[in-house]
Write a protein that holds these residues in place. Structure first.
Motif, PDB file in Angstrom:
ATOM      1  N   LEU A 108      -0.206  -7.982   1.546  1.00 52.23           N
ATOM      2  CA  LEU A 108      -1.119  -7.082   2.266  1.00 52.23           C
ATOM      3  C   LEU A 108      -1.838  -6.150   1.288  1.00 52.23           C
ATOM      4  O   LEU A 108      -3.018  -5.833   1.472  1.00 52.23           O
ATOM      5  CB  LEU A 108      -0.354  -6.263   3.313  1.00 52.23           C
ATOM      6  N   ASN A 109      -1.117  -5.728   0.244  1.00 52.17           N
ATOM      7  CA  ASN A 109      -1.754  -4.868  -0.773  1.00 52.17           C
ATOM      8  C   ASN A 109      -2.905  -5.606  -1.456  1.00 52.17           C
ATOM      9  O   ASN A 109      -3.956  -5.029  -1.714  1.00 52.17           O
ATOM     10  CB  ASN A 109      -0.744  -4.438  -1.844  1.00 52.17           C
ATOM     11  N   LEU A 110      -2.701  -6.878  -1.759  1.00 53.48           N
ATOM     12  CA  LEU A 110      -3.768  -7.660  -2.409  1.00 53.48           C
ATOM     13  C   LEU A 110      -4.978  -7.762  -1.481  1.00 53.48           C
ATOM     14  O   LEU A 110      -6.125  -7.599  -1.914  1.00 53.48           O
ATOM     15  CB  LEU A 110      -3.284  -9.069  -2.761  1.00 53.48           C
ATOM     16  N   ALA A 111      -4.703  -8.002  -0.197  1.00 50.02           N
ATOM     17  CA  ALA A 111      -5.809  -8.101   0.760  1.00 50.02           C
ATOM     18  C   ALA A 111      -6.536  -6.760   0.853  1.00 50.02           C
ATOM     19  O   ALA A 111      -7.771  -6.721   0.940  1.00 50.02           O
ATOM     20  CB  ALA A 111      -5.287  -8.522   2.133  1.00 50.02           C
ATOM     21  N   ALA A 112      -5.760  -5.665   0.823  1.00 55.19           N
ATOM     22  CA  ALA A 112      -6.394  -4.336   0.916  1.00 55.19           C
ATOM     23  C   ALA A 112      -7.352  -4.118  -0.257  1.00 55.19           C
ATOM     24  O   ALA A 112      -8.375  -3.463  -0.120  1.00 55.19           O
ATOM     25  CB  ALA A 112      -5.326  -3.250   0.949  1.00 55.19           C
ATOM     26  N   TRP A 246       2.180  -3.171  -6.968  1.00 55.75           N
ATOM     27  CA  TRP A 246       3.605  -2.869  -6.829  1.00 55.75           C
ATOM     28  C   TRP A 246       4.105  -3.559  -5.566  1.00 55.75           C
ATOM     29  O   TRP A 246       3.346  -3.841  -4.648  1.00 55.75           O
ATOM     30  CB  TRP A 246       3.823  -1.391  -6.598  1.00 55.75           C
ATOM     31  N   GLN A 247       5.399  -3.739  -5.520  1.00 52.97           N
ATOM     32  CA  GLN A 247       6.013  -4.030  -4.219  1.00 52.97           C
ATOM     33  C   GLN A 247       6.609  -2.702  -3.741  1.00 52.97           C
ATOM     34  O   GLN A 247       6.828  -1.798  -4.559  1.00 52.97           O
ATOM     35  CB  GLN A 247       7.016  -5.189  -4.332  1.00 52.97           C
ATOM     36  N   PRO A 248       6.846  -2.546  -2.427  1.00 54.47           N
ATOM     37  CA  PRO A 248       7.137  -1.203  -1.904  1.00 54.47           C
ATOM     38  C   PRO A 248       8.518  -0.656  -2.265  1.00 54.47           C
ATOM     39  O   PRO A 248       8.702   0.554  -2.252  1.00 54.47           O
ATOM     40  CB  PRO A 248       7.021  -1.392  -0.390  1.00 54.47           C
TER      41      PRO A 248
END
Ligand SMILES: Cc1ncc(COP(=O)(O)O)c(C=O)c1O
Ligand SMILES: Nc1c(O)cccc1C(=O)C[C@H](N)C(=O)O
Length: 426
Positions: A108-112, A246-248
Motif C-alpha cells: 500500500l505504501n508503494l501504491a501511495a 519501510w514496513q510498519p
C-alpha cells in the motif's frame, strides 16, 4: 490399479528413502502435513544440542558463536530455492499473519507513492480468514477498501482503484491452485501489485516467484516445511521494491545498525528490514534443521520430483475413493493437474447424513488415518480434507486410506457419539 501394481510403484519410487528421514508413529497414515508437518528424525537431537550447548552452556555468547542473530536469514536462504527466490531475499520470521501485515502495508505504501488514488485491496472471499482479517484491519487503519470476489471475478475486479491483489496460491479448503504467472501478469497489466500467501504451496508444489515476476510473498514454516507447531513463517519481497519503503513494524531487528542503539530508525538494506524484534531461536533452529530434508530431496530430483509424486498420490486417492466409496462424496479439488495443490477435499453427497463430515474424519483418525475437517456455511460445503506430503507418504498408504474410509462408511461409524463431539481444533 491392483494392490500389486501399487506396491510395485512404491518399490520403484525414487523418493522412497526420504520417508526414513521422518519419525511417524507406527500404524498411522498422516494426511495432515498441510496443517502441521511431521517431525523430521534429525530435529530432536538438534533441539537437545540447542538447549544444552547453545542455551545451557554458551548462553549469551550464542548470539554470535551459534549464529543466532543471523538465523532468520540463514533459514530464509534454505527456503529461497523452494519458492524461486534468490539467496538473501527471504527471512524466516514472525507468523504468516504478521508477515502479511508487513507485506500488504508495504504494498500500500508503494501504491501511495506511485498512484495515490489506488487504495483498494482485492482478495478472494474463500481466502484463509486470517488473510482477510489482516487486510480488513489494515483498510480500517488506513482508510482503504477491501473488495472480496469469487475466483472467476478476479481479473474483472482489477479496476484503477486497486493497489494490491492479495491471494493464497493454493486454497486451504479446496486445494485449488492459481496460475501464479498468469494472475500476476494480469494484475500488473491493470496497475496492481500482488501479495501471494504460499502457506499451502511452499515445499508442496514448485513455486517460481521470480519467474512469475511476483511482488511480495509470505508463507508458513509449520506445514509442508515441517518446522513444528508455531514454527516461524517467512517473507519475500522482490528486490525492485524492497528498499523503496519501510514496513510498519519497524523494530530494532530491522535496523541497519541494531547495536548502535540510535534513537532514530534507519532501515537495513534488503529483506532484513522485514524483521521486527527478537526471534524464537529454539523454534527457528527446529525449522532450520527440518529444512535439511529438502537438501536430501534435491539430490533425488527436488521439487519437480516431489510434485510428480504429489500428483500421482492425489490422483490415486481420487481414483480409489471413487472405486471404493462410489457416490458417497463430491470431489471439491480440481481434477486438472495445473489447478491442483497437494491436497484432496471431499464433501459428502446426499447418500450420507447431512453434517456427517466431521464425524467421518474423527472415525478415520480413530483408525489411524489422520486428515482434518473444515466447516462450511450456506455457500461452502463441509469438507473432509486430506493433505498428501510426497516426502513421507507411500502409494500403499493412499490405497489403505481409501479402504479405511470405505470401512468407516460401511460400519456407519460416523453415527457413534464419540465421533460427533466437536473439539476446539478441527
Ligand atoms: C493460507 C493461510 N495463511 C495463513 C495461515 C496461518 O497464519 P498464522 O501462521 O499466522 O497462524 C494459514 C493456516 O493457519 C493458512 O492456511
Ligand atoms: N495454524 C493452525 C493452528 O494454529 C492450529 C490448528 C491448525 C492450524 C492450521 O494450520 C490451519 C490451516 N492453516 C488450514 O489450512 O486450515
Amino acid at each position: 490399479m491392483t494392490l500389486t501394481d501399487i506396491q510395485q510403484r512404491d518399490a520403484q519410487d525414487p523418493l522412497r528413502p526420504l520417508r526414513d528421514l521422518f519419525d511417524l508413529p507406527p500404524g498411522m497414515i498422516y494426511l495432515d502435513g498441510n496443517s502441521l508437518g511431521a517431525l523430521p528424525r534429525a530435529v530432536p537431537a538438534r533441539m537437545a544440542e540447542v538447549l544444552a550447548r547453545e542455551w545451557g552452556r554458551d548462553l549469551i555468547q550464542s548470539w554470535n558463536s551459534a549464529g543466532w542473530f543471523d538465523l532468520p536469514a540463514r533459514v530464509g536462504d534454505k527456503i529461497a530455492p523452494l519458492i524461486g527466490a534468490r539467496a538473501g531475499e527471504v527471512v524466516a520470521t514472525d507468523t504468516t499473519s504478521i508477515n502479511l501485515y508487513k507485506a500488504l502495508s508495504a504494498a500500500l505504501n508503494l501504491a501511495a507513492q506511485d498512484a495515490p488514488s489506488r487504495r483498494t485491496i482485492v482478495s478472494e472471499r474463500s481466502n484463509f480468514p486470517t488473510d482477510l482479517y489482516i487486510a480488513e484491519a489494515l483498510c480500517r487503519e488506513r482508510g482503504g477498501t477491501l473488495k472480496l470476489v469469487e475466483s472467476h471475478q478476479i481479473a474483472a475486479s482489477l479496476g484503477d482503484d486497486v493497489a494490491v491483489l492479495m491471494l493464497t496460491h493454493v486454497n486451504y479448503r479446496t486445494g485449488a491452485m492459481h496460475d501464479m504467472a498468469a494472475v500476476t501478469r494480469a494484475a500488473h497489466a491493470a496497475g496492481a501489485r500482488v501479495v501471494w500467501d504460499l502457506a499451502h504451496s511452499a515445499g508442496a508444489v514448485p513455486v517460481d516467484l521470480h519467474g512469475a515476476d511476483a511482488d511480495f510473498a509470505v508463507g508458513c514454516g509449520y506445514k509442508y516445511l515441517n518446522g513444528g507447531p508455531g514454527a516461524p513463517a517467512f517473507v519475500w519481497v522482490h528486490p525492485r521494491h524492497v528498499d523503496r519503503c519501510w514496513q510498519p513494524l519497524a523494530g530494532w531487528w530491522g535496523h541497519a545498525a541494531p547495536f548502535a542503539f540510535t534513537p532514530d530508525y534507519q532501515p537495513a538494506a534488503g529483506i532484513t528490514r522485514y524483521q521486527c524484534g527478537t526471534q524464537p531461536i529454539v523454534s527457528l533452529s527446529a525449522l532450520d534443521c527440518a529444512l535439511d530434508v529438502f537438501a536430501e530431496a534435491e539430490k533425488l530430483g527436488g521439487m519437480t520430483a516431489l510434485r510428480a509424486k504429489s500428483l500421482a498420490l492425489t490422483d490415486l486417492f481420487i481414483e480409489s475413493v471413487e472405486q471404493l466409496c462410489p457416490g458417497a462424496f463430491t470431489l471439491v479439488t480440481p481434477l486438472e493437474h495445473a489447478q491442483r495443490g497437494s491436497q484432496v477435499c471431499l464433501t459428502p453427497t446426499e447418500q450420507l447424513p447431512a453434517g456427517s463430515a466431521y464425524a467421518i474424519v474423527q472415525a478415520l483418525i480413530a483408525r489411524g488415518v489422520v486428515g482434518d475437517f473444515r466447516a462450511g456455511d450456506a455457500e461452502q460445503p463441509d469438507i473432509l480434507r486430506f493433505g498428501f506430503t510426497p516426502l513421507y507418504l507411500s502409494y500403499e498408504n493412499v490405497r489403505l486410506s481409501a479402504q479405511t474410509l470405505r470401512e468407516v462408511l460401511l460400519n456407519k461409524e460416523y453415527e457413534l457419539p464419540e465421533f460427533n463431539r466437536k473439539r476446539a481444533v478441527t
